[in-house]
Design an enzyme around this catalytic site. Structure first.
Site, short mmCIF file in Angstrom:
data_model
loop_
_atom_site.label_atom_id
_atom_site.label_comp_id
_atom_site.label_asym_id
_atom_site.label_seq_id
_atom_site.Cartn_x
_atom_site.Cartn_y
_atom_site.Cartn_z
N TYR A 59 -14.05 -3.97 -9.09
CA TYR A 59 -14.10 -3.97 -7.61
C TYR A 59 -14.68 -5.28 -7.08
O TYR A 59 -14.28 -5.75 -6.00
CB TYR A 59 -14.87 -2.75 -7.10
N ARG A 62 -11.76 -7.58 -6.82
CA ARG A 62 -10.89 -7.26 -5.67
C ARG A 62 -11.58 -7.58 -4.35
O ARG A 62 -10.95 -8.05 -3.39
CB ARG A 62 -10.47 -5.78 -5.73
N GLN A 96 -4.13 4.46 3.22
CA GLN A 96 -4.60 4.69 1.85
C GLN A 96 -5.25 3.42 1.33
O GLN A 96 -5.86 3.43 0.27
CB GLN A 96 -3.43 5.07 0.94
N HIS A 114 -8.95 6.58 1.65
CA HIS A 114 -9.40 6.27 0.28
C HIS A 114 -10.60 5.33 0.29
O HIS A 114 -10.94 4.75 -0.74
CB HIS A 114 -8.25 5.64 -0.53
N1 APR Z 1 7.24 -3.95 2.32
C1 APR Z 1 7.31 -2.59 2.29
N2 APR Z 1 7.06 -1.85 1.19
C2 APR Z 1 6.71 -2.52 0.07
C3 APR Z 1 6.62 -3.93 0.01
C4 APR Z 1 6.90 -4.65 1.21
N3 APR Z 1 6.85 -6.00 1.25
N4 APR Z 1 6.26 -4.29 -1.25
C5 APR Z 1 6.14 -3.14 -1.95
N5 APR Z 1 6.42 -2.08 -1.17
C6 APR Z 1 6.41 -0.66 -1.52
C7 APR Z 1 6.79 -0.37 -2.96
O1 APR Z 1 8.20 -0.23 -3.07
C8 APR Z 1 6.06 0.96 -3.21
O2 APR Z 1 6.89 2.07 -2.90
O3 APR Z 1 5.08 -0.21 -1.39
C9 APR Z 1 4.88 0.93 -2.25
C10 APR Z 1 3.54 0.75 -2.94
O4 APR Z 1 3.33 1.89 -3.74
P1 APR Z 1 2.01 1.96 -4.65
O5 APR Z 1 1.86 0.69 -5.40
O6 APR Z 1 2.07 3.24 -5.40
O7 APR Z 1 0.81 2.00 -3.59
P2 APR Z 1 0.36 3.25 -2.72
O8 APR Z 1 1.51 4.14 -2.43
O9 APR Z 1 -0.42 2.71 -1.59
O10 APR Z 1 -0.63 4.01 -3.73
C11 APR Z 1 -1.32 5.15 -3.23
O11 APR Z 1 -2.62 5.25 -5.27
O12 APR Z 1 -3.67 4.01 -6.86
C12 APR Z 1 -3.88 4.81 -5.78
O13 APR Z 1 -5.70 4.80 -4.31
C13 APR Z 1 -4.58 4.06 -4.69
O14 APR Z 1 -4.23 4.14 -2.31
C14 APR Z 1 -3.57 4.01 -3.57
C15 APR Z 1 -2.69 5.21 -3.85
#
Ligand code: APR
Length: 242
Positions: A59, A62, A96, A114
């Site tokens: 962390y 980050r 999130q 989160h």
């Molecule tokens: N514009 C729109 N969407 C995008 C872009 C972009 N430029 N780049 C990536 N994405 C999309 C990806 O296709 C994916 O579906 O954003 C999404 C990110 O998904 P994750 O990486 O799973 O992130 P998230 O959904 O926020 O994860 C939820 O999981 O790890 C835990 O606590 C963490 O809050 C997080 C939670």
């Protein structure tokens, strides 16, 4: 999609995808955070008990990264702040994300379900505060003075997200639900669209780079970069007011 009434409550959910074009990693993309680090090592209460130094290192890295000068809100964050200011009804932004890009863009009616990377909390006394520096097990809690209790104020896997009562109450009466930049892989956020759909009161919109795991739950789906699609969508919503 039927445009909501002008006094309708809008609930907007965001995930890591909205911050990707600001230079922050997502979690489950091929170049994402969990492709490089095992979440069981850094993002669970058990990991913190087992090896707090490893968790603090993850962390701290980050938190330092978020404060780099080239990490700034992008057009999608700014458009959501514009929507909050311009829409006659309430706009609740549920993120999130643990970054502070929505705040920096000007959003105020915001829930970090989160938690927040720029905050810490003491597990011994429960007090919390903003925090920019590196954190470590040797730092004394500024409130209770004890060592070893300070942790990032981030919700780990297996912990309960923040403000769920307020989120669910808003979802129960929203006139539109929009999900932006999330894979729909993590509950309870992944269940919000189905909840709104089952109420039959509002349309649900997905704006993402590609179809999420819950894509079929949405009445409207728009795929492409958030920094392009979100400003367009906000312009359409605000355009109905004139
Ligand atoms: N514009 C729109 N969407 C995008 C872009 C972009 N430029 N780049 C990536 N994405 C999309 C990806 O296709 C994916 O579906 O954003 C999404 C990110 O998904 P994750 O990486 O799973 O992130 P998230 O959904 O926020 O994860 C939820 O999981 O790890 C835990 O606590 C963490 O809050 C997080 C939670």
């Amino acid at each position: 999609m039927k445009m909501p009434d002008h006094n309708a409550l809008l609930v907007i959910l965001t995930g890591a995808g909205i911050s990707k074009e600001s230079g922050l990693s997502t979690f489950r993309d091929p170049d994402g955070v969990w492709a490089k680090v095992d979440l069981e090592e850094v993002a669970t209460p058990e990991a913190f008990q087992r090896n707090p130094d490893r968790v603090h290192e993850f962390y701290n890295h980050r938190r330092r990264g978020l404060q780099e000068p080239d990490i700034r809100p992008n057009g999608a964050h700014e458009a959501l702040a514009r929507l909050e200011q311009g829409w006659p009804g309430e706009v609740l932004l549920v993120t999130q994300n643990v970054d502070d890009l929505h705040e920096r863009a000007g959003s105020r009616n915001l829930i970090h379900m989160h938690g927040e990377l720029m905050k810490i909390r003491c597990e011994l006394c429960g007090e919390g505060t903003g925090w920019k520096e590196d954190l470590g097990i040797g730092i004394l809690c500024p409130f209770c003075g004890y060592k070893g209790g300070l942790r990032p104020d981030v919700v780990w896997f297996g912990e309960i997200p923040y403000a769920m009562d307020r989120i669910l109450e808003h979802l129960s009466r929203c006139g539109l639900f929009v999900s932006i930049g999330t894979s729909g892989a993590v509950y309870p956020a992944a269940g919000f669209a189905a909840l709104v759909r089952d109420q039959g009161l509002a349309d649900t919109v997905e704006i993402n780079l590609e179809p999420s795991e819950g894509a079929s739950l949405f009445t409207e789906r728009r795929y492409g970069p958030a920094s392009m699609l979100v400003p367009q969508f906000v312009d359409e919503l605000l355009g109905t007011l004139t």
